[in-house]
Design an enzyme around this catalytic site. Structure first.
Site, PDB file in Angstrom:
ATOM      1  N   ASP A 462      30.002 -29.221  38.875  1.00 25.35           N
ATOM      2  CA  ASP A 462      29.208 -28.797  39.647  1.00 25.35           C
ATOM      3  C   ASP A 462      29.218 -27.023  39.197  1.00 25.35           C
ATOM      4  OD1 ASP A 462      27.625 -28.162  41.941  1.00 25.35           O
ATOM      5  OD2 ASP A 462      28.930 -29.345  43.114  1.00 25.35           O
ATOM      6  N   ASP A 527      20.955 -32.013  47.107  1.00 26.94           N
ATOM      7  CA  ASP A 527      22.070 -32.044  48.154  1.00 26.94           C
ATOM      8  C   ASP A 527      21.095 -32.863  49.339  1.00 26.94           C
ATOM      9  OD1 ASP A 527      24.057 -31.329  46.869  1.00 26.94           O
ATOM     10  OD2 ASP A 527      24.489 -29.457  47.832  1.00 26.94           O
TER      11      ASP A 527
HETATM   12  C1  GLA Z   1      27.748 -28.946  46.086  1.00 19.47           C
HETATM   13  C2  GLA Z   1      27.118 -30.094  45.607  1.00 19.47           C
HETATM   14  C3  GLA Z   1      27.629 -31.071  46.539  1.00 19.47           C
HETATM   15  C4  GLA Z   1      29.179 -31.228  46.812  1.00 19.47           C
HETATM   16  C5  GLA Z   1      29.484 -29.821  46.928  1.00 19.47           C
HETATM   17  C6  GLA Z   1      31.100 -30.001  47.167  1.00 19.47           C
HETATM   18  O1  GLA Z   1      27.024 -28.183  47.137  1.00 19.47           O
HETATM   19  O2  GLA Z   1      25.955 -30.097  45.272  1.00 19.47           O
HETATM   20  O3  GLA Z   1      27.169 -32.611  46.250  1.00 19.47           O
HETATM   21  O4  GLA Z   1      29.745 -31.723  45.318  1.00 19.47           O
HETATM   22  O5  GLA Z   1      29.114 -28.778  46.256  1.00 19.47           O
HETATM   23  O6  GLA Z   1      31.491 -28.715  47.520  1.00 19.47           O
END
Ligand code: GLA
Length: 730
Positions: A462, A527
């Site tokens: 990430d 997301d």
């Molecule tokens: C980001 C990612 C999510 C998740 C969060 C965890 O927002 O896009 O899918 O993994 O971090 O903190």
């Protein structure tokens, strides 16, 4: 077989044929790219588009120069590959460099090496300070890959690189741009505008392409659509700062009208070449098609699938724990979740954020890549072992480039931060400087240890903030080096763990580019799991990337990011057209929901071979509240289509909806996959759907269209077509 062209020969034999004429013709995948020397003997693109034959070349090469205009330079204007001001080009240059405050320009060709599908031109500026190598490779899918390499030839002077851009000319009929913008949970929103005089610039200074990345820059004939129109497109395979342009000058670009291209966006002082120093640009990929946006996507998908690193194993159905449990990690709960997931056909279980030291929320712990003993007293092995016993792969979330200020790592190593004062946090985090060897070594050691001890098969990598927000003087010079450090780290991680798969996530789809995809196997598109939003996000993300690289998850009925409700069937059909997964606390599902998930996961395994290898098609001829998209097998023998209603419309009947991409002469059995039900906004289905026998129809009739039911808004119907009969061409 490669052959060489030397500048003097080019000039000397400028009336001859073949190499002696000084032209180069690359041809592959139904595309031709022809170079011819301009009035200064510098290669210029004479043609980029439909494949040409030998008979076309003399005429083309005899017509590469325009008239000399009033109030203009006294020789015909040209637009060479270097787009050099000293040779009369007044638009954006390809190479913007200086040494001791002297612009380096007046590039002349000093050599060329070519084969049928590649050509490399070597040029040198008028002061003999800078050598530039332009490399063009046309692959079998017709995608053109361009890189530009610079070398400082001076024994004592430094060369300051301001910009290096790959630029190609466009014809006058390329009249409309289409590119993308967006935000968190709203990636890849298309925007169109007319090509006008001036420069349409899309820059990212975010240290990543961003949710609003231009992503794919398209220019097409007026009103070009998925299935019609001619289009030209460019994408930069780079995960750092970048700039893409479409530019038109009143005087055109030689005999062409406008220009498309771009490159890395270099910060002031970021790239300085010492004597002998070199710079190599990221690759810019260009596509042309006369078959609309789908034609562009078909070329990109074929090219991407031909990469040796492209994932070839069936894309495992995945469960990601983020929206299921967030930071609330508990072994018993997660073990239950894993057992239910395995029972429903899930093949990869991914433990998201929250497993490492101090990470009970998003304000602390980032950087401390040690299993949190207070939550996981026996480490991650008990969960990983259980997941493996259940026959699934085990995945784990990391955000290696980041630290929370409230972490041991940030306290111990303030010198490792990319930023200098003022430190501006985003999502409570700062960025580590991956240009530092000690940072990369530390991160690799931490990931290595966890991946090995917890037997991790998949890493969700990430990256949850822009880099630019808090860059100081030191930081502003490090985006390029940081990006290169990131690539180096990913490369090394893969070398140490050859079977490991990696996902590129950046708060969803903030880092989705073919640079990072050299080292990763999938991108997290967004997301947002709300299917209404997802239909659009995936549709446009697929303009560049094939579905198997795009993570698509079924969430619970109420979307966590939009709080809109959607039926299971709509969520399920939407997630099928990607690398499918679940992001849902399955321990809270009913037996009816579990039965539906099991049927869907079975369907995914049945169809993924087709979905992940076929040709993506999108229909244009639907009303404003509907979408029609599908995947057709490369040989035309099978297809699945999603008939989607995102909103109601004013249409009060069921007109024929064209199903694109089928073989007109083949006959198809048309079935509605009833595993996934869709509710209707009508009394009865069109008659062909209500009889006991399956409809059999030729591709030609289906291209004209099939009356499809009027669905309620927020519904999707899955059609499955298989070719029948022995007279089908194969
Ligand atoms: C980001 C990612 C999510 C998740 C969060 C965890 O927002 O896009 O899918 O993994 O971090 O903190």
């Amino acid at each position: 077989m490669a052959s060489s062209i030397i500048l003097h020969d080019v000039q000397k034999h400028s009336g001859g044929a073949g190499d002696a004429l000084g032209h180069a013709h690359l041809s592959n995948g139904g595309v031709s790219l022809v170079f011819a020397p301009d009035g200064f003997g510098v290669p210029a693109v004479a043609h980029w588009g439909a494949a040409l034959g030998d008979a076309d070349l003399p005429g083309l090469l005899a017509t590469t120069l325009p008239a000399v205009m009033n109030s203009s330079i006294d020789v015909p204007r040209s637009f060479s590959i270097v787009a050099d001001r000293s040779q009369g080009w007044s638009g954006t240059p390809s190479i913007d460099t200086h040494a001791d405050e002297v612009m380096l320009e007046g590039f002349a060709l000093i050599g060329a090496v070519r084969s049928a599908t590649t050509v490399t031109f070597t040029l040198c500026d008028a002061t003999s300070t800078l050598e530039a190598e332009y490399c063009y490779r046309l692959d079998e899918a017709g995608i053109l890959h361009v890189t530009i390499a610079l070398r400082n030839l001076s024994p004592q002077r430094w060369v300051e690189v301001v910009a290096v851009r790959a630029l190609l000319p466009l014809p006058a009929r390329a009249a409309e741009t289409l590119d993308f913008t967006g935000r968190w949970t709203h990636e890849r929103r298309p925007q169109r505008s007319e090509v006008r005089d001036g420069t349409w610039t899309r820059s990212s200074r975010r240290g990543r392409p961003g949710h609003d990345a231009s992503y794919l820059t398209l220019v097409g004939t007026t009103g070009f659509r998925f299935r019609s129109g001619e289009a030209w497109a460019a994408h930069l395979a780079w995960s750092g700062n970048q700039e893409m342009i479409v530019e038109r000058l009143p005087e055109g670009a030689g005999v062409h009208r406008s220009v498309i291209g771009g490159g890395e966006l270099v910060d002031a002082g970021e790239v300085r070449l010492p004597p002998g120093g070199r710079y190599r640009s990221p690759e810019v990929l260009f596509a042309w098609s006369d078959a609309g946006i789908d034609g562009i996507s078909a070329r990109f998908h074929a090219s991407i699938r031909s990469r040796p690193t492209h994932p070839r194993a069936p894309r495992p159905l995945l469960l990601n724990t983020w929206e299921a449990v967030y930071f609330d990690h508990d072994l018993d709960k997660l073990t239950d979740l894993a057992a239910i997931a395995a029972d429903l056909g899930v093949e990869r279980f991914v433990l998201d954020d929250g497993w490492f030291r101090g990470r009970r929320g998003d304000t602390a712990g980032l950087g401390d890549w040690y299993v949190d003993e207070s939550v996981w007293p026996q480490g991650l092995q008990p969960l990983s072992d259980r997941v493996h016993e259940l026959g699934m792969q085990f995945g784990l979330w990391f955000e290696p480039e980041m630290v929370n200020p409230d972490s041991d790592l940030a306290r111990q190593h303030p010198d490792w931060l990319l930023q200098e004062s003022p430190l501006l946090a985003a999502r409570n985090q700062f960025v580590l400087d991956f240009s530092l060897d000690e940072v990369v070594a530390h991160i690799l050691e931490r990931l290595d240890e966890i991946i090995t001890t917890a037997a991790v098969d998949f890493v969700k990598w990430d990256h949850n903030r822009d880099l630019h927000a808090s860059l100081g003087i030191r930081g502003s010079r490090r985006v390029r080096a940081h990006t290169q450090g990131l690539y180096r780290t990913l490369r090394e991680l893969r070398r140490r763990h050859p079977r490991l798969e990696i996902e590129s996530c950046a708060s969803g789809g903030g880092r989705a580019d073919l640079g990072i995809l050299q080292y990763t196997d999938r991108i997290w598109a967004s997301d947002c799991n709300d299917p209404i939003e997802r239909q659009h996000i995936q549709r446009w993300t697929q303009t560049l990337l094939p579905p198997e690289l795009i993570g698509a998850h079924v969430g619970p009925a109420e979307s966590h990011t939009t709080h809109r409700h959607a039926d299971f069937s709509f969520r399920a059909v939407t997630a099928l057209f990607g690398h499918a997964g679940l992001e849902w606390d399955l321990t809270r599902t009913t037996s009816t929901e579990r039965a539906a998930i099991a049927a869907w996961s079975h369907l995914y395994r049945e169809l993924r071979g087709l979905l992940h290898s076929g040709v993506t098609v999108r229909g244009d001829d639907v009303d404003d509240g509907a979408l029609l998209h599908g995947v057709v097998h490369a040989d035309g023998t099978e297809a699945v289509f999603a008939w989607v209603r995102t909103a109601t419309s004013a249409t009060a009947h069921t007109p024929r909806v064209p199903l694109p991409g089928l073989h007109p002469a083949m006959s198809y059995r048309v079935r509605v996959r009833e595993e996934i039900a869709a509710s209707r906004h009508q009394i009865a289905d069109p008659a062909w759907m209500t009889t006991d026998v399956d409809l059999v129809c030729t591709g030609a009739v289906l291209a004209a269209g099939l009356p499809l039911p009027v669905l309620n808004p927020g519904q999707a119907l899955l059609l499955h077509l298989t070719a029948v009969g022995s007279d089908n061409p194969s």
